[in-house]
Structure formats: C-alpha cells, structure tokens
Scaffold this motif. Structure first.
Motif, PDB file in Angstrom:
ATOM      1  N   LEU A  62     -10.578 -29.232 -41.688  1.00  0.00           N
ATOM      2  CA  LEU A  62      -9.661 -29.766 -42.696  1.00  0.00           C
ATOM      3  C   LEU A  62      -9.115 -31.146 -42.347  1.00  0.00           C
ATOM      4  CD1 LEU A  62      -7.716 -26.567 -43.747  1.00  0.00           C
ATOM      5  CD2 LEU A  62      -9.543 -27.739 -44.966  1.00  0.00           C
TER       6      LEU A  62
ATOM      7  N   LYS B 252     -11.399 -31.416 -47.042  1.00  0.00           N
ATOM      8  CA  LYS B 252     -10.177 -31.162 -47.807  1.00  0.00           C
ATOM      9  C   LYS B 252     -10.491 -31.094 -49.295  1.00  0.00           C
ATOM     10  CE  LYS B 252      -6.671 -33.111 -44.808  1.00  0.00           C
ATOM     11  NZ  LYS B 252      -5.683 -34.161 -44.629  1.00  0.00           N
TER      12      LYS B 252
ATOM     13  N   MET C  58     -12.087 -27.816 -50.011  1.00  0.00           N
ATOM     14  CA  MET C  58     -11.098 -26.725 -49.972  1.00  0.00           C
ATOM     15  C   MET C  58     -10.393 -26.620 -51.316  1.00  0.00           C
ATOM     16  SD  MET C  58      -9.493 -24.264 -48.554  1.00  0.00           S
ATOM     17  CE  MET C  58      -9.499 -24.247 -46.796  1.00  0.00           C
TER      18      MET C  58
ATOM     19  N   ILE D 269     -12.877 -18.138 -45.510  1.00  0.00           N
ATOM     20  CA  ILE D 269     -12.405 -19.491 -45.219  1.00  0.00           C
ATOM     21  C   ILE D 269     -11.820 -19.564 -43.803  1.00  0.00           C
ATOM     22  CG2 ILE D 269     -10.647 -21.207 -45.815  1.00  0.00           C
ATOM     23  CD1 ILE D 269     -11.228 -20.606 -48.733  1.00  0.00           C
TER      24      ILE D 269
END
Length: 99
Positions: free
Chosen positions: A36, A42, A45, A25
């Motif tokens: 992000l 997001k 993630m 990551i």
C-alpha cells in the motif's frame, strides 16, 4: 416474500464473501505482493473496495425494487451516482499524488 428467501441469502453472500475478501487482502498485504505504499496498489485497493460495495449495493437495490420498497428507476440512478463518486475520488487521489 419472507426473510429466508430474500435477505438471508444476501447476508450469507456478502457477509461470508466480505470476510473472505478481507482475509484475501490481508494475506496479500502480509505476503508483500500488495504494497500500500505504492501508488498503483493504493489505486487498486480503492478499485477492489469500490467493486465489492458496488455489487453489494446493486444486489440490495434490485432486491428492494423486486419487493416494491423502492422504484425500479431508483436502481440505475443510485448506481450512476456511485460511479460519479468513484470517478471524483480517483481524480482527487491523482491530484494528491501529483502534488
């Protein structure tokens, strides 16, 4: 069952796998392919982190059930609870983005 047959493989799998997961990551973030500041990234993630924790918990719960530490019926209940938490967090994130 002793520690080397039950928990040592678990620690190796999720410890080393977790380190590689985090480094992967970090590499994608530093390369710019995972941004992000974008809403979709997001969301992904959160999905990636949830997926890692999901499999870690599933493996741990099934190991505990196999060792008769917890009931086998506890496993699907806890995993279903995790899915509910995941859905609630995703809905709250969606509402925050809409405001």
């Amino acid at each position: 069952m002793n520690f080397t047959h039950t928990w040592l493989p678990f620690i190796y799998l999720y410890g080393l796998g977790g380190i590689l997961f985090v480094f992967g990551i970090i590499i994608t973030i530093k390369s710019g392919s995972f941004d992000l500041s974008r809403k979709a990234h997001k969301k992904w993630m959160w999905v990636l982190l949830f997926g890692f924790v999901w499999y870690l918990m599933m493996h741990a719960l099934m190991t505990w059930a196999a060792l008769d530490i917890i009931s086998a019926y506890t496993v699907p209940i806890v995993l279903l609870g995790m899915v509910v938490v995941f859905i609630i967090v995703m809905l709250k994130l969606r509402r925050i983005r809409e405001v």
